[in-house]
Write a protein that holds these residues in place. Structure first.
Motif, PDB file in Angstrom:
ATOM      1  N   MET A 156       0.744  -1.359   0.105  1.00 51.37           N
ATOM      2  CA  MET A 156      -0.109  -0.002   0.007  1.00 51.37           C
ATOM      3  C   MET A 156       0.841   1.226   0.121  1.00 51.37           C
ATOM      4  O   MET A 156       1.892   1.415   0.836  1.00 51.37           O
ATOM      5  N   ILE A 157       0.582   2.283  -0.880  1.00 55.36           N
ATOM      6  CA  ILE A 157       1.305   3.462  -0.812  1.00 55.36           C
ATOM      7  C   ILE A 157       0.845   4.529  -0.011  1.00 55.36           C
ATOM      8  O   ILE A 157      -0.593   4.589   0.520  1.00 55.36           O
ATOM      9  N   ARG A 158       1.727   5.075   0.868  1.00 59.04           N
ATOM     10  CA  ARG A 158       1.325   5.880   1.734  1.00 59.04           C
ATOM     11  C   ARG A 158       2.037   7.423   1.459  1.00 59.04           C
ATOM     12  O   ARG A 158       3.219   7.515   0.994  1.00 59.04           O
ATOM     13  N   HIS A 193      12.030  23.435   3.594  1.00 54.87           N
ATOM     14  CA  HIS A 193      10.798  23.690   3.190  1.00 54.87           C
ATOM     15  C   HIS A 193      10.061  22.182   3.332  1.00 54.87           C
ATOM     16  O   HIS A 193      10.702  21.029   3.091  1.00 54.87           O
ATOM     17  N   ARG A 194       9.027  22.206   3.565  1.00 55.59           N
ATOM     18  CA  ARG A 194       8.192  20.770   3.760  1.00 55.59           C
ATOM     19  C   ARG A 194       7.643  20.405   2.043  1.00 55.59           C
ATOM     20  O   ARG A 194       7.405  21.048   1.283  1.00 55.59           O
ATOM     21  N   THR A 195       7.857  19.041   2.176  1.00 55.08           N
ATOM     22  CA  THR A 195       7.563  18.510   1.073  1.00 55.08           C
ATOM     23  C   THR A 195       6.941  17.104   1.075  1.00 55.08           C
ATOM     24  O   THR A 195       7.159  16.561   2.294  1.00 55.08           O
ATOM     25  N   SER A 196       6.170  16.267   0.203  1.00 52.78           N
ATOM     26  CA  SER A 196       5.580  15.279   0.483  1.00 52.78           C
ATOM     27  C   SER A 196       5.815  14.387  -0.868  1.00 52.78           C
ATOM     28  O   SER A 196       6.211  14.806  -1.855  1.00 52.78           O
ATOM     29  N   PHE A 197       5.877  13.020  -0.371  1.00 52.94           N
ATOM     30  CA  PHE A 197       6.091  12.052  -1.356  1.00 52.94           C
ATOM     31  C   PHE A 197       5.259  10.824  -1.133  1.00 52.94           C
ATOM     32  O   PHE A 197       4.940  10.660   0.199  1.00 52.94           O
ATOM     33  N   SER A 198       4.976   9.900  -1.934  1.00 52.06           N
ATOM     34  CA  SER A 198       4.287   8.614  -1.720  1.00 52.06           C
ATOM     35  C   SER A 198       5.264   7.544  -1.918  1.00 52.06           C
ATOM     36  O   SER A 198       6.030   7.420  -3.005  1.00 52.06           O
ATOM     37  N   LEU A 199       5.327   6.476  -1.030  1.00 45.18           N
ATOM     38  CA  LEU A 199       5.976   5.425  -0.953  1.00 45.18           C
ATOM     39  C   LEU A 199       5.231   4.069  -0.384  1.00 45.18           C
ATOM     40  O   LEU A 199       4.459   4.432   0.329  1.00 45.18           O
ATOM     41  N   GLU A 200       5.649   2.923  -1.066  1.00 46.33           N
ATOM     42  CA  GLU A 200       5.093   1.954  -0.596  1.00 46.33           C
ATOM     43  C   GLU A 200       5.887   1.683   0.737  1.00 46.33           C
ATOM     44  O   GLU A 200       7.135   1.937   0.840  1.00 46.33           O
ATOM     45  N   GLU A 201       5.093   0.933   1.914  1.00 50.08           N
ATOM     46  CA  GLU A 201       5.488   0.519   3.146  1.00 50.08           C
ATOM     47  C   GLU A 201       7.027  -0.059   3.099  1.00 50.08           C
ATOM     48  O   GLU A 201       7.821   0.475   3.809  1.00 50.08           O
ATOM     49  N   PRO A 202       7.513  -0.995   2.228  1.00 51.04           N
ATOM     50  CA  PRO A 202       8.729  -1.546   2.308  1.00 51.04           C
ATOM     51  C   PRO A 202       9.783  -0.635   1.860  1.00 51.04           C
ATOM     52  O   PRO A 202      10.881  -0.820   2.334  1.00 51.04           O
ATOM     53  N   PHE A 203       9.461   0.346   0.973  1.00 47.64           N
ATOM     54  CA  PHE A 203      10.482   1.351   0.667  1.00 47.64           C
ATOM     55  C   PHE A 203      10.851   2.237   1.880  1.00 47.64           C
ATOM     56  O   PHE A 203      11.851   2.536   2.051  1.00 47.64           O
ATOM     57  N   TRP A 204       9.718   2.430   2.325  1.00 52.40           N
ATOM     58  CA  TRP A 204       9.732   3.275   3.618  1.00 52.40           C
ATOM     59  C   TRP A 204      10.322   2.869   4.837  1.00 52.40           C
ATOM     60  O   TRP A 204      11.556   3.325   5.206  1.00 52.40           O
ATOM     61  N   GLN A 205      10.194   1.654   5.081  1.00 50.90           N
ATOM     62  CA  GLN A 205      11.095   0.993   6.073  1.00 50.90           C
ATOM     63  C   GLN A 205      12.431   0.774   5.714  1.00 50.90           C
ATOM     64  O   GLN A 205      13.332   0.766   6.470  1.00 50.90           O
TER      65      GLN A 205
END
Length: 71
Positions: free
Chosen positions: A1-3, A12-24
């Motif tokens: 799941m992408i979060r 500067h604040r930025t946001s990005f989307s990653l699947e949980e395994p990449f985040w971990q």
């Protein structure tokens, strides 16, 4: 799941989307390199080409890190 995740890069604040395994894996890499996760993300952001987005750059970094560790 992408979060969605967010970080402050160079003030500067930025946001990005990653699947949980990449985040971990990013968190694991930052611990391995003894650096803050935001610092690692900023380093990756600074090194990415202008035609790629941050989410893709983070995924490619993780993939390259894993490939290098296998050798």
């Amino acid at each position: 799941m992408i979060r969605k995740h967010s970080a402050t890069l160079h003030g500067h604040r930025t946001s990005f989307s990653l699947e949980e395994p990449f985040w971990q894996e990013l968190k694991s890499i930052s611990e391995s390199r003894q650096m803050a996760l935001a610092q690692l993300i900023a380093e990756i952001d600074d090194g990415r080409s202008t035609d790629s987005n941050l989410s893709s750059a983070l995924r490619v970094y993780v993939l390259n890190w894993i490939k290098t560790e296998r050798q």
